[in-house]
Write an enzyme that holds these catalytic residues in place. Sequence first.
Site, PDB file in Angstrom:
ATOM      1  CG  ASP A 195      -2.136   1.049   1.096  1.00 35.12           C
ATOM      2  OD1 ASP A 195      -2.611   1.405   0.006  1.00 35.12           O
ATOM      3  OD2 ASP A 195      -2.575   1.301   2.242  1.00 35.12           O
ATOM      4  CG  ASN A 200       0.497   4.522   3.623  1.00 37.72           C
ATOM      5  OD1 ASN A 200      -0.008   5.243   4.630  1.00 37.72           O
ATOM      6  ND2 ASN A 200      -0.079   3.446   3.119  1.00 37.72           N
ATOM      7  CG  ASP A 211      -0.718   1.910   7.248  1.00 37.58           C
ATOM      8  OD1 ASP A 211      -0.810   0.924   7.898  1.00 37.58           O
ATOM      9  OD2 ASP A 211      -1.683   2.303   6.847  1.00 37.58           O
TER      10      ASP A 211
END
Length: 322
Positions: A195, A200, A211
């Site tokens: 992700d 992030n 994260d």
Amino acid sequence: MNYYQLTPDVIADALLSAGIHVDSGLMALNSYENRVYRFKSDTDGPLVAKFYRPERWNLQQIQEEHDFLFASAKAGVRVAVPMIREHSSVFSYQNMLFAVWPAISGRQLEADNLDQLEAFGEQIGRLHQVGASVTLQHRPRLTTDDYLLRSREVLLQKALIPKKLRGEFFKRLDTVITRACALYQPKKQLTIHCDCHASNVLWNDGPWLLDFDDCRTGPAVQDVWMMLSGSRQEQLMQLDTLLAGYENIREFDVAELALIEPLRAMRIVNYMAWLAARWSDPAFPLNFPWFNTEDYWLQQIGVLTEQLQNLNAPPLSLTSWN
């Protein structure tokens, strides 16, 4: 403990059960999948606590995320590692699993800043160097079965699509799924962030990768493509810069660039399904009021139409750039 109604007192009691004191500043952060809070401990400084959504990851899967972080930090990757108390980094309070990290300060990485992008590429290269030697036993792979076929079932069962748009929506969706499944054929897979977008990554004298909640096994390009934006030429320049940093550490297989558009399709469809699956969580109607409206589904038909065009277009190629 009610996950949907975590009060400050309950949060403080949970943290205290792990020997961590909340002394000031308990503040909910912008997270919907889990419940995440920043606070200050006079003993340990600024901290971030994550309470994991029940029934999403089990203890073994969460521990694999943490083990990947520990191995990455040991190898020099700029990641925050969770705190350990009594030989554990995963804590439990009233059947709720949670973990605590030192808070990382900084500003969001600027994806159009080429110096920052090259430094980010180097960190992803370091991360993948670790990921190539870390095998996940309990976390899933990044697959079309999960991100496309399962997501379609969720949308079929839970999305409140207006009847007059339903046929057209699923017609476009099924065409995109068929094409993406045909194109998504990764040959090499490793443990990845999964992700890795600009929100992030924080910049503080270099990039910090944050994260890792979605980390799993997948192709290396999944941690690259979400940093690309703008026109095709702009994306090629960004990609060339990012991979210059990456290849300071390890080789990147440019054949994986053909996976970018099927991966984008997987993210688009999975995001719609995620919203539909979480709609019963009170935080979702409050924070995503536009979801499940007629305008939203009309827009998604357009998004799927455009994505099919992307799937049918030639993939990005550094040959044309260089």
